[in-house]
Design an enzyme around this catalytic site. Structure first.
Site, PDB file in Angstrom:
ATOM      1  N   THR A 238       0.856  -1.182   0.000  1.00 34.03           N
ATOM      2  CA  THR A 238       0.000   0.000   0.000  1.00 34.03           C
ATOM      3  C   THR A 238       0.897   1.238   0.000  1.00 34.03           C
ATOM      4  O   THR A 238       2.010   1.181   0.495  1.00 34.03           O
ATOM      5  CB  THR A 238      -0.834  -0.043   1.294  1.00 34.03           C
ATOM      6  OG1 THR A 238      -1.673  -1.171   1.240  1.00 34.03           O
ATOM      7  CG2 THR A 238      -1.652   1.205   1.493  1.00 34.03           C
ATOM      8  N   ARG A 266     -14.235  -7.017  -0.774  1.00 35.21           N
ATOM      9  CA  ARG A 266     -13.574  -6.748   0.510  1.00 35.21           C
ATOM     10  C   ARG A 266     -12.992  -5.324   0.507  1.00 35.21           C
ATOM     11  O   ARG A 266     -12.357  -4.895  -0.442  1.00 35.21           O
ATOM     12  CB  ARG A 266     -12.468  -7.774   0.733  1.00 35.21           C
ATOM     13  CG  ARG A 266     -11.626  -7.552   1.980  1.00 35.21           C
ATOM     14  CD  ARG A 266     -10.378  -6.755   1.692  1.00 35.21           C
ATOM     15  NE  ARG A 266      -9.414  -6.795   2.789  1.00 35.21           N
ATOM     16  CZ  ARG A 266      -8.327  -6.044   2.838  1.00 35.21           C
ATOM     17  NH1 ARG A 266      -8.063  -5.205   1.878  1.00 35.21           N
ATOM     18  NH2 ARG A 266      -7.502  -6.140   3.852  1.00 35.21           N
ATOM     19  N   GLY A 268     -10.582  -2.682   2.801  1.00 34.20           N
ATOM     20  CA  GLY A 268      -9.608  -2.706   3.893  1.00 34.20           C
ATOM     21  C   GLY A 268      -9.537  -1.402   4.669  1.00 34.20           C
ATOM     22  O   GLY A 268     -10.490  -0.620   4.712  1.00 34.20           O
ATOM     23  N   ASP A 269      -8.384  -1.191   5.275  1.00 33.26           N
ATOM     24  CA  ASP A 269      -8.199  -0.016   6.130  1.00 33.26           C
ATOM     25  C   ASP A 269      -7.877   1.248   5.341  1.00 33.26           C
ATOM     26  O   ASP A 269      -8.166   2.355   5.810  1.00 33.26           O
ATOM     27  CB  ASP A 269      -7.050  -0.272   7.113  1.00 33.26           C
ATOM     28  CG  ASP A 269      -5.728  -0.539   6.381  1.00 33.26           C
ATOM     29  OD1 ASP A 269      -5.731  -1.323   5.414  1.00 33.26           O
ATOM     30  OD2 ASP A 269      -4.694   0.031   6.790  1.00 33.26           O
ATOM     31  N   GLY A 290      -0.326  -2.557   5.704  1.00 35.27           N
ATOM     32  CA  GLY A 290      -0.282  -3.868   6.348  1.00 35.27           C
ATOM     33  C   GLY A 290      -1.624  -4.552   6.201  1.00 35.27           C
ATOM     34  O   GLY A 290      -2.365  -4.296   5.245  1.00 35.27           O
ATOM     35  N   GLY A 292      -5.191  -4.904   6.529  1.00 35.33           N
ATOM     36  CA  GLY A 292      -6.268  -3.963   6.804  1.00 35.33           C
ATOM     37  C   GLY A 292      -7.182  -4.385   7.938  1.00 35.33           C
ATOM     38  O   GLY A 292      -7.647  -3.556   8.735  1.00 35.33           O
TER      39      GLY A 292
HETATM   40  N1  GLY Z   1      -3.638  -2.182   4.039  1.00 34.52           N
HETATM   41  C1  GLY Z   1      -4.082  -2.616   2.812  1.00 34.52           C
HETATM   42  C2  GLY Z   1      -5.168  -3.597   2.870  1.00 34.52           C
HETATM   43  O1  GLY Z   1      -5.236  -4.406   3.768  1.00 34.52           O
HETATM   44  O2  GLY Z   1      -5.976  -3.566   1.997  1.00 34.52           O
END
Ligand code: GLY
Length: 378
Positions: A238, A266, A268-269, A290, A292
């Site tokens: 990322t 999905r 993520g963060d 990392g 998410g």
């Molecule tokens: N940090 C990126 C993800 O998990 O999508």
């Protein structure tokens, strides 16, 4: 009676010791000692993004912005790392120059992240990992610490720069988070550039990831088992940026293709405000990389900002947040990387992955410093 005018900083924020506004004042001889005290106070605080300088007979501000960028936490093999290091360096330079040219921290983080999205060297934009259905689903967010405005977009298939769409969501809509077809429509409406959805390079990488996966168990197990069996597919590159501009405002932005081989749909963060991205002028800014699912459960970027708001330096805040993950979510896939900047211009970076590809630039440096390591928290 002597009378003159000077621009003076005032209104020191008691907690952060930051200057928040200017006042034009007049003084008389009787007030001279007050003036001297005031100037001494200003000049002693040397970590501000700006300082008073004498130039051509008049006082002027010196712009001292700060930026840190990351190209992701994970494992960087030597083959790929040289190009990645060059890209994070150039991204830091791009963001720094943006601020030196009068741009804001928001301008800087968006330009730095867009640069990394275009580079193809990271899991974002052109280099996005594919999901299990061999499709791209990109996501990004941005946050302005001055206003607490934020924008995010996710499940994007072919927007060239997801971070630019996140900014448009922040600045041109009443919303914070837009996904899927609605986000694509918005990008079209604003005339954002598109890119080829799935390239040959992305497909090649997908095949390699899938091969590794299948060579192990023959079917898709839970994430922890996947990572244990195949650390080589666990590339979490990322991208993100945090910045402090010449006006003392902070901002953060993050962009990703998401977890390789993730389930369709999905999120993520990275586009989740507070989790992968957070910025607040009362504390600082943070961007995460990392797994998410870990960052979401600990609202990680906001946690780092809260630590800074409570007096911890960015380095301590980042390390403590990584330690918190290990304490509260002690599983085998709890790996993360974090970069942070505070409102005094201090930088922090920590990770629990083998590497964090990152770079930073300040007014004290000739050129950005780039590295594959920050503080490794075991
Ligand atoms: N940090 C990126 C993800 O998990 O999508």
């Amino acid at each position: 009676m002597v009378s003159a005018g000077l621009w003076l900083f005032s209104q020191l924020n008691a907690r952060s010791r930051r200057l928040t506004s200017f006042h034009y004042v007049k003084w008389e001889t009787a007030d001279l000692s007050v003036l001297i005290t005031y100037n001494a106070l200003c000049l002693n605080v040397d970590s501000f993004p700006f300082s008073i300088q004498k130039g051509r007979g008049k006082m002027r501000k010196a712009c001292k912005p700060v930026i840190a960028v990351h190209g992701g936490a994970g494992t960087w093999d030597p083959e790929r790392s040289q190009a990645a290091l060059k890209s994070v360096k150039e991204a830091a330079e791009t963001g720094f120059k943006t601020m030196r040219g009068g741009g804001s921290a928001v301008d800087a983080v968006v330009e730095a992240v867009a640069f990394m999205e275009d580079s193809g060297n990271f899991n974002a934009g052109a280099g996005s990992a594919l999901n299990i259905e061999k499709r791209v689903e990109m996501e990004a967010s941005v946050m302005d610490g001055a206003t607490l405005q934020a924008g995010a977009a996710a499940l994007l298939s072919d927007v060239r720069n997801p971070v630019r769409l996140a900014r448009l969501v922040m600045e041109k809509t009443d919303h914070v988070f837009v996904v899927g077809k609605g986000a694509d429509d918005l990008a079209r409406m604003f005339g954002l550039e598109r890119r080829q959805s799935v390239t040959a390079a992305q497909l090649e990488r997908y095949q390699a990831q899938l091969k590794s996966l299948l060579a192990g168990s023959g079917y898709l197990p839970r994430l922890a088992d996947l990572i244990k069996a195949h650390p080589e597919v666990f590339q979490l590159e990322t991208v993100g940026a945090v910045a402090l501009d010449c006006a003392g405002n902070v901002a953060a932005a993050t962009s990703t293709g998401g977890f390789p081989l993730k389930l369709a749909g999905r999120i993520g963060d990275s586009p989740s405000i507070g989790c992968g991205t957070y910025a607040d002028n009362r504390s600082g800014a943070c961007s995460a990389s990392g797994v998410g699912e870990i960052a979401i459960r600990l609202v990680l970027a906001k946690t780092v900002c809260d630590y800074m708001g409570n007096g911890r330096a960015p380095q301590e805040a980042a390390e403590d947040a990584i330690a918190l993950i290990k304490e509260r979510i002690p599983n085998s896939y709890n790996v993360m990387g974090l970069i942070a900047v505070d409102v005094n211009g201090r930088i922090g970076a920590a990770h629990s992955t083998s590497n964090l590809c990152w770079a930073y630039m300040t007014a004290a440096l000739e050129e950005p410093v780039a590295s594959l390591k920050a503080k490794l928290v075991k």
